[in-house]
Design a protein around this motif. Sequence first.
Motif, mmCIF file in Angstrom:
data_model
loop_
_atom_site.group_PDB
_atom_site.id
_atom_site.type_symbol
_atom_site.label_atom_id
_atom_site.label_comp_id
_atom_site.label_asym_id
_atom_site.label_seq_id
_atom_site.Cartn_x
_atom_site.Cartn_y
_atom_site.Cartn_z
ATOM 1 N N TYR A 68 0.828 -1.206 0.000
ATOM 2 C CA TYR A 68 0.000 0.000 0.000
ATOM 3 C C TYR A 68 0.862 1.255 0.000
ATOM 4 O O TYR A 68 1.938 1.277 0.602
ATOM 5 N N LYS A 69 0.353 2.308 -0.649
ATOM 6 C CA LYS A 69 1.056 3.597 -0.587
ATOM 7 C C LYS A 69 0.682 4.299 0.709
ATOM 8 O O LYS A 69 1.512 4.723 1.468
ATOM 9 N N GLY A 70 -0.613 4.371 1.002
ATOM 10 C CA GLY A 70 -1.048 4.933 2.277
ATOM 11 C C GLY A 70 -1.502 3.809 3.186
ATOM 12 O O GLY A 70 -1.157 2.656 2.964
ATOM 13 N N GLU A 71 -2.290 4.149 4.210
ATOM 14 C CA GLU A 71 -2.811 3.098 5.088
ATOM 15 C C GLU A 71 -4.157 2.601 4.547
ATOM 16 O O GLU A 71 -5.045 3.416 4.274
ATOM 17 N N PRO A 72 -4.306 1.284 4.369
ATOM 18 C CA PRO A 72 -5.588 0.792 3.843
ATOM 19 C C PRO A 72 -6.689 0.971 4.882
ATOM 20 O O PRO A 72 -6.457 0.823 6.080
ATOM 21 N N LYS A 73 -7.885 1.343 4.394
ATOM 22 C CA LYS A 73 -9.018 1.482 5.315
ATOM 23 C C LYS A 73 -9.866 0.225 5.224
ATOM 24 O O LYS A 73 -10.529 -0.014 4.210
ATOM 25 N N LEU A 74 -9.879 -0.559 6.283
ATOM 26 C CA LEU A 74 -10.631 -1.815 6.268
ATOM 27 C C LEU A 74 -12.080 -1.583 6.693
ATOM 28 O O LEU A 74 -12.342 -0.809 7.613
ATOM 29 N N ARG A 75 -12.996 -2.276 6.017
ATOM 30 C CA ARG A 75 -14.423 -2.154 6.324
ATOM 31 C C ARG A 75 -14.807 -3.163 7.419
ATOM 32 O O ARG A 75 -15.412 -4.193 7.141
ATOM 33 N N PHE A 76 -14.452 -2.812 8.658
ATOM 34 C CA PHE A 76 -14.737 -3.714 9.782
ATOM 35 C C PHE A 76 -16.236 -3.914 9.983
ATOM 36 O O PHE A 76 -16.675 -4.959 10.439
ATOM 37 N N ASP A 77 -17.021 -2.863 9.649
ATOM 38 C CA ASP A 77 -18.479 -2.987 9.794
ATOM 39 C C ASP A 77 -19.005 -4.119 8.923
ATOM 40 O O ASP A 77 -19.788 -4.954 9.353
ATOM 41 N N ARG A 78 -18.498 -4.175 7.671
ATOM 42 C CA ARG A 78 -18.952 -5.208 6.748
ATOM 43 C C ARG A 78 -18.447 -6.586 7.177
ATOM 44 O O ARG A 78 -19.174 -7.579 7.123
ATOM 45 N N LEU A 79 -17.208 -6.632 7.646
ATOM 46 C CA LEU A 79 -16.653 -7.905 8.143
ATOM 47 C C LEU A 79 -17.503 -8.447 9.288
ATOM 48 O O LEU A 79 -17.870 -9.630 9.308
ATOM 49 N N ALA A 80 -17.864 -7.583 10.234
ATOM 50 C CA ALA A 80 -18.666 -8.015 11.386
ATOM 51 C C ALA A 80 -20.032 -8.520 10.938
ATOM 52 O O ALA A 80 -20.533 -9.532 11.442
ATOM 53 N N GLU A 81 -20.612 -7.823 9.965
ATOM 54 C CA GLU A 81 -21.927 -8.225 9.431
ATOM 55 C C GLU A 81 -21.846 -9.607 8.788
ATOM 56 O O GLU A 81 -22.695 -10.472 9.020
ATOM 57 N N ILE A 82 -20.829 -9.811 7.974
ATOM 58 C CA ILE A 82 -20.662 -11.096 7.281
ATOM 59 C C ILE A 82 -20.404 -12.210 8.304
ATOM 60 O O ILE A 82 -21.010 -13.280 8.241
ATOM 61 N N ALA A 83 -19.523 -11.920 9.264
ATOM 62 C CA ALA A 83 -19.163 -12.943 10.264
ATOM 63 C C ALA A 83 -20.349 -13.330 11.132
ATOM 64 O O ALA A 83 -20.427 -14.454 11.621
ATOM 65 N N SER A 84 -21.280 -12.396 11.325
ATOM 66 C CA SER A 84 -22.421 -12.692 12.202
ATOM 67 C C SER A 84 -23.406 -13.660 11.543
ATOM 68 O O SER A 84 -24.168 -14.331 12.219
ATOM 69 N N VAL A 85 -23.401 -13.741 10.218
ATOM 70 C CA VAL A 85 -24.337 -14.638 9.526
ATOM 71 C C VAL A 85 -23.651 -15.823 8.851
ATOM 72 O O VAL A 85 -24.305 -16.767 8.430
ATOM 73 N N ILE A 86 -22.325 -15.779 8.735
ATOM 74 C CA ILE A 86 -21.592 -16.883 8.102
ATOM 75 C C ILE A 86 -20.592 -17.455 9.099
ATOM 76 O O ILE A 86 -19.608 -16.784 9.459
ATOM 77 N N PRO A 87 -20.839 -18.684 9.563
ATOM 78 C CA PRO A 87 -19.971 -19.243 10.595
ATOM 79 C C PRO A 87 -18.645 -19.797 10.059
ATOM 80 O O PRO A 87 -17.796 -20.199 10.837
ATOM 81 N N LEU A 88 -18.457 -19.780 8.735
ATOM 82 C CA LEU A 88 -17.225 -20.336 8.159
ATOM 83 C C LEU A 88 -16.015 -19.465 8.483
ATOM 84 O O LEU A 88 -16.156 -18.262 8.726
ATOM 85 N N PRO A 89 -14.818 -20.062 8.437
ATOM 86 C CA PRO A 89 -13.605 -19.249 8.540
ATOM 87 C C PRO A 89 -13.553 -18.256 7.377
ATOM 88 O O PRO A 89 -13.804 -18.643 6.235
ATOM 89 N N LEU A 90 -13.279 -16.993 7.673
ATOM 90 C CA LEU A 90 -13.188 -15.962 6.633
ATOM 91 C C LEU A 90 -11.715 -15.700 6.322
ATOM 92 O O LEU A 90 -10.851 -15.836 7.197
#
Length: 284
Positions: free
Chosen positions: A183-205
């Motif tokens: 990366y050139k700058g700091e990547p902005k991770l979408r933790f909100d989306r990760l949490a949403e996906i993890a709450s409905v998908i029990p598989l390893p992400l």
Amino acid sequence: MKLQTGKKMLDRARAGGYGVGAFSAHNAETIQAILAAAEEEQAPVMIQIGQRVIRSIGMEPMVRMIESFGRKSEATVAIHLDHGNSFEQAIEAIQLGFQTVMYDGSHHPLEINIANTRKVSEAAHAVGISVEGELGRIGGVEDDISVDEKDAMVTDVNEAIRYVEETGIDSLAISIGTAHGLYKGEPKLRFDRLAEIASVIPLPLVLHGGSGVPDEAIRKAISLGIAKINVDTELRQAFALKSQEIWRNDPDEYHLAIVFGAAKEAMKEKVKEKIRLFGSGGRG
Ligand SMILES: [Zn+2]
């Protein structure tokens, strides 16, 4: 070397709240570096074979080298096909002795991605091999992508639910703002989306583009459900920088064993650093 399926390795990681490092190998020394680091940290690891090295060396020589070096190693390993590009390539990997294959159909429309991934899943599962699928697009840092395009690339929750249900995959690579490369700058991770996906998908992400993501962001992603982190660029960088340093100090050093032997040590330290960050040490 103890070979383990991807499913077993990653299910344990998601349940245990740690991440498994999937480290890319490019030649003999990089395989040795990953094996040595895994053994010293007693960590389960994936050794990934990617498309570039398949084109330059080939799948079979890489697997045979891993098996050969592995005979003298206590490491727990899953040999993984990274970004598999076709059903045929996945089958070839399975025949050669991989424990886990990724099928990347994320550039296809959803229907085709689902159909292709399901075909790989059914064949792999028939012989006990694990499958990683990908949904959402993970770009390269060199790609010129606008903010709107970046948003469109992030994995959609409802599509993810459908994709997982209809393909039967064992782990899911998602796009939450990371990219391949440095990366050139700091990547902005979408933790909100990760949490949403993890709450409905029990598989390893799975998180691709792990190189250069700040440690704090990696820890947070693991706490939210990421169980596999791909690391390639940072390892190649460690290997290359050490080689460059030696040649800068002694341009007449033509013993490749000396140069690449030192580069291997530098990469091993980088792999160990990542294992500690991911919390997988002692879990092998
Ligand atoms: Zn990737």
